[in-house]
Write an enzyme that holds these catalytic residues in place. Structure first.
Site, PDB file in Angstrom:
ATOM      1  N   ASP A  49       0.831  -1.201   0.000  1.00 13.55           N
ATOM      2  CA  ASP A  49       0.000   0.000   0.000  1.00 13.55           C
ATOM      3  C   ASP A  49       0.866   1.252   0.000  1.00 13.55           C
ATOM      4  OD1 ASP A  49      -2.987   0.923   0.696  1.00 13.55           O
ATOM      5  OD2 ASP A  49      -1.586   2.218   1.779  1.00 13.55           O
ATOM      6  N   TYR A  54       2.474  10.332  -0.563  1.00 11.63           N
ATOM      7  CA  TYR A  54       3.449   9.965   0.467  1.00 11.63           C
ATOM      8  C   TYR A  54       4.846  10.449   0.070  1.00 11.63           C
ATOM      9  CZ  TYR A  54      -0.136   6.745   2.343  1.00 11.63           C
ATOM     10  OH  TYR A  54      -1.290   6.192   2.849  1.00 11.63           O
ATOM     11  N   SER A 151     -11.195   5.590   0.721  1.00 11.41           N
ATOM     12  CA  SER A 151     -10.530   5.673   2.029  1.00 11.41           C
ATOM     13  C   SER A 151     -11.112   6.830   2.820  1.00 11.41           C
ATOM     14  CB  SER A 151      -9.026   5.881   1.818  1.00 11.41           C
ATOM     15  OG  SER A 151      -8.394   6.085   3.055  1.00 11.41           O
ATOM     16  N   PRO A 206      -2.875   0.044  12.414  1.00  8.05           N
ATOM     17  CA  PRO A 206      -3.376  -0.891  13.430  1.00  8.05           C
ATOM     18  C   PRO A 206      -2.614  -0.782  14.748  1.00  8.05           C
ATOM     19  CG  PRO A 206      -2.081  -2.068  11.760  1.00  8.05           C
ATOM     20  CD  PRO A 206      -2.280  -0.661  11.250  1.00  8.05           C
ATOM     21  N   LYS A 215       5.972   0.815  23.472  1.00  7.06           N
ATOM     22  CA  LYS A 215       7.333   1.352  23.646  1.00  7.06           C
ATOM     23  C   LYS A 215       7.336   2.770  24.222  1.00  7.06           C
ATOM     24  CE  LYS A 215       7.963   2.729  18.807  1.00  7.06           C
ATOM     25  NZ  LYS A 215       8.750   2.419  17.621  1.00  7.06           N
ATOM     26  N   GLN A 293      10.853  -5.186  12.468  1.00  2.00           N
ATOM     27  CA  GLN A 293       9.455  -4.868  12.802  1.00  2.00           C
ATOM     28  C   GLN A 293       8.496  -5.602  11.857  1.00  2.00           C
ATOM     29  OE1 GLN A 293       9.040  -0.585  12.727  1.00  2.00           O
ATOM     30  NE2 GLN A 293      10.156  -0.301  14.652  1.00  2.00           N
ATOM     31  N   ASN A 297       5.724  -8.174  13.323  1.00  2.86           N
ATOM     32  CA  ASN A 297       4.291  -7.874  13.201  1.00  2.86           C
ATOM     33  C   ASN A 297       3.559  -8.897  12.326  1.00  2.86           C
ATOM     34  OD1 ASN A 297       5.211  -5.718  14.628  1.00  2.86           O
ATOM     35  ND2 ASN A 297       4.817  -4.190  13.052  1.00  2.86           N
TER      36      ASN A 297
HETATM   37  P1  NDP Z   1       1.259   1.363  12.230  1.00  2.66           P
HETATM   38  O1  NDP Z   1       0.179   1.741  13.163  1.00  2.66           O
HETATM   39  O2  NDP Z   1       1.523  -0.073  11.962  1.00  2.66           O
HETATM   40  O3  NDP Z   1       2.592   2.093  12.743  1.00  2.66           O
HETATM   41  C1  NDP Z   1       3.820   1.782  12.160  1.00  2.66           C
HETATM   42  C2  NDP Z   1       4.980   2.372  12.951  1.00  2.66           C
HETATM   43  O4  NDP Z   1       4.994   1.855  14.280  1.00  2.66           O
HETATM   44  C3  NDP Z   1       6.304   1.960  12.332  1.00  2.66           C
HETATM   45  O5  NDP Z   1       6.692   2.792  11.276  1.00  2.66           O
HETATM   46  C4  NDP Z   1       7.235   2.033  13.537  1.00  2.66           C
HETATM   47  O6  NDP Z   1       7.568   3.401  13.758  1.00  2.66           O
HETATM   48  C5  NDP Z   1       6.339   1.546  14.659  1.00  2.66           C
HETATM   49  N1  NDP Z   1       6.430   0.081  14.814  1.00  2.66           N
HETATM   50  C6  NDP Z   1       5.914  -0.864  13.987  1.00  2.66           C
HETATM   51  N2  NDP Z   1       6.159  -2.096  14.441  1.00  2.66           N
HETATM   52  C7  NDP Z   1       6.844  -1.958  15.581  1.00  2.66           C
HETATM   53  C8  NDP Z   1       7.360  -2.881  16.507  1.00  2.66           C
HETATM   54  N3  NDP Z   1       7.211  -4.187  16.344  1.00  2.66           N
HETATM   55  N4  NDP Z   1       8.015  -2.391  17.610  1.00  2.66           N
HETATM   56  C9  NDP Z   1       8.161  -1.064  17.781  1.00  2.66           C
HETATM   57  N5  NDP Z   1       7.679  -0.136  16.919  1.00  2.66           N
HETATM   58  C10 NDP Z   1       7.025  -0.567  15.833  1.00  2.66           C
HETATM   59  O7  NDP Z   1       0.968   1.932  10.793  1.00  2.66           O
HETATM   60  P2  NDP Z   1       1.242   3.316  10.023  1.00  2.66           P
HETATM   61  O8  NDP Z   1       0.762   4.472  10.828  1.00  2.66           O
HETATM   62  O9  NDP Z   1       2.634   3.336   9.538  1.00  2.66           O
HETATM   63  O10 NDP Z   1       0.270   3.118   8.800  1.00  2.66           O
HETATM   64  C11 NDP Z   1       0.376   1.919   8.033  1.00  2.66           C
HETATM   65  C12 NDP Z   1      -0.002   2.163   6.606  1.00  2.66           C
HETATM   66  O11 NDP Z   1      -1.370   2.522   6.507  1.00  2.66           O
HETATM   67  C13 NDP Z   1       0.737   3.308   5.907  1.00  2.66           C
HETATM   68  O12 NDP Z   1       2.032   2.950   5.488  1.00  2.66           O
HETATM   69  C14 NDP Z   1      -0.175   3.562   4.744  1.00  2.66           C
HETATM   70  O13 NDP Z   1       0.069   2.609   3.735  1.00  2.66           O
HETATM   71  C15 NDP Z   1      -1.557   3.360   5.368  1.00  2.66           C
HETATM   72  N6  NDP Z   1      -2.164   4.638   5.779  1.00  2.66           N
HETATM   73  C16 NDP Z   1      -3.298   5.043   5.132  1.00  2.66           C
HETATM   74  C17 NDP Z   1      -3.907   6.223   5.445  1.00  2.66           C
HETATM   75  C18 NDP Z   1      -5.131   6.634   4.710  1.00  2.66           C
HETATM   76  O14 NDP Z   1      -5.572   7.781   4.852  1.00  2.66           O
HETATM   77  N7  NDP Z   1      -5.707   5.778   3.891  1.00  2.66           N
HETATM   78  C19 NDP Z   1      -3.375   7.131   6.489  1.00  2.66           C
HETATM   79  C20 NDP Z   1      -2.181   6.614   7.140  1.00  2.66           C
HETATM   80  C21 NDP Z   1      -1.633   5.397   6.803  1.00  2.66           C
HETATM   81  P3  NDP Z   1       8.931   3.871  14.483  1.00  2.66           P
HETATM   82  O15 NDP Z   1       9.887   2.719  14.524  1.00  2.66           O
HETATM   83  O16 NDP Z   1       9.389   4.999  13.639  1.00  2.66           O
HETATM   84  O17 NDP Z   1       8.475   4.321  15.851  1.00  2.66           O
END
Ligand code: NDP
Length: 320
Positions: A49, A54, A151, A206, A215, A293, A297
């Site tokens: 996705d 972006y 969306s 999610p 964390k 990660q 996940n």
């Molecule tokens: P998540 O809620 O999965 O957050 C991801 C972030 O959490 C990572 O980049 C990382 O950030 C942290 N993380 C993930 N796994 C772990 C772990 N195991 N341990 C510790 N930290 C972890 O999702 P996103 O907010 O990134 O959104 C996911 C996707 O959804 C986007 O890439 C996009 O494709 C879509 N999206 C769609 C939108 C829409 O309007 N339709 C809006 C926003 C997103 P870090 O390490 O930097 O702390």
């Protein structure tokens, strides 16, 4: 990896999808981005996705380069249109001109001939919905787009879109809303509407942008490498996730740890598994700033959580 059909369509997608918002072209360098994509493929993720907007179109380019050499038919490539991507008068929205021009630009950036799932990233109140849906229909008939999704549309907007898609005979098959243990607004009307119209859910954030990994600790500084630190004060984290960065919510999340341990899961895996317990959710899009990660996940796929544990989670997060 488990798979599901998206809504009432024949399209099969991986229950965990990989998304590259914020990270590709932003927080992580291109080599790490490529490692994350490789890790996603290695764990069986087939659904990717991204969006035109972006990292100012760089995320699509990086995903396109990261997927070079992969058999095109083995993945589902999903991108979006609507948010402004330039300063021109037609560089935004869901007009015919922007949808068609932008689709061609996305195809070039992704280095592909077709997009599997093309999303209307938001609703555009300034363009007649008939014009929008006809533009999508033309892309479907030309084979440049295989399926249409929306969306963050409201239940009423989804109902109108679904009626037009029936008239035009094009597959409108899913909605992509925010959904997590901490953000459940779609349960009241978007999900029932989508069930009625045959649309599935592909849910974003999610992990509530990482907050649900546990964390971030109450009364403690945020980890240096985290999104909360790298995006501190910037609109995305501030607007979307800052609401959870308080002692009440962060303490409640820590109370989920024994539940995760009991299930032999990390908190991140518990949070991803939780959204997938909802039968209308076809896939959870995870973000990741490292391949570790992604691997962690992805293990949430296939986890079953029984109703008593779901109730315990509800109780712990009540009021968050
Ligand atoms: P998540 O809620 O999965 O957050 C991801 C972030 O959490 C990572 O980049 C990382 O950030 C942290 N993380 C993930 N796994 C772990 C772990 N195991 N341990 C510790 N930290 C972890 O999702 P996103 O907010 O990134 O959104 C996911 C996707 O959804 C986007 O890439 C996009 O494709 C879509 N999206 C769609 C939108 C829409 O309007 N339709 C809006 C926003 C997103 P870090 O390490 O930097 O702390």
């Amino acid at each position: 990896m488990e798979f599901s059909k998206l809504g009432n369509s024949g399209l099969t997608i991986s229950k965990i999808a990989y998304g590259n918002w914020i990270n590709h072209g932003g927080k992580v360098d291109e080599d790490t981005a490529k490692e994350c994509v490789k890790a996603a493929l290695d764990v069986g993720i087939t659904t990717f996705d991204t969006a035109d907007v972006y990292s100012d179109t760089k995320a699509e380019e990086i995903l396109g380069r990261s997927l070079q050499g992969i058999r095109r038919e083995s993945i589902e490539l999903c991108t979006k249109v609507c948010h402004p991507i330039g300063t021109g008068q037609n560089d935004k929205g869901l007009s015919r001109i922007h949808i068609l021009e932008n689709c061609h630009a996305s195809l070039r950036r992704l280095q592909t001939d077709y997009i599997d799932v093309y999303y209307a990233h938001r609703f555009d109140p300034t363009t007649p919905l008939e014009e929008t849906m006809l533009a999508f229909a033309d892309l479907v008939r030309q084979g440049k787009v295989l399926y249409i999704c929306v969306s963050e549309w409201t239940a009423e907007q989804i109902t109108r879109g679904a009626a037009l898609s029936m008239e035009l005979n094009i597959p409108l098959i899913a909605s992509q809303p925010q959904y997590s243990m901490l953000w459940r607004v779609i349960e009241s009307d978007v999900i029932p509407t989508c069930q009625r119209e045959g649309l599935g859910q592909v849910v974003w954030s999610p992990l509530a942008q990482g907050v649900l990994t546990g964390k971030y600790l109450p009364q403690k500084p945020v980890p240096t490498q985290s999104r909360a630190n790298s995006l501190a004060g910037k609109p995305f984290f501030h607007k979307l996730a800052q609401r959870w960065m308080n002692d009440n919510v962060l303490t409640a999340i820590q109370k989920l740890k024994p539940i995760a341990q009991e299930l032999d899961l990390t908190l991140a895996q518990l949070a991803v598994a939780w959204v997938l317990q909802n039968q209308n959710v076809s896939s959870a899009i995870i973000g990741a700033s490292s391949p570790e990660q992604v691997r962690e996940n992805a293990l949430a796929s296939g986890v079953k959580i029984d109703i008593e544990i779901m109730n315990q989670i509800d109780k712990i997060l009540e009021g968050c």
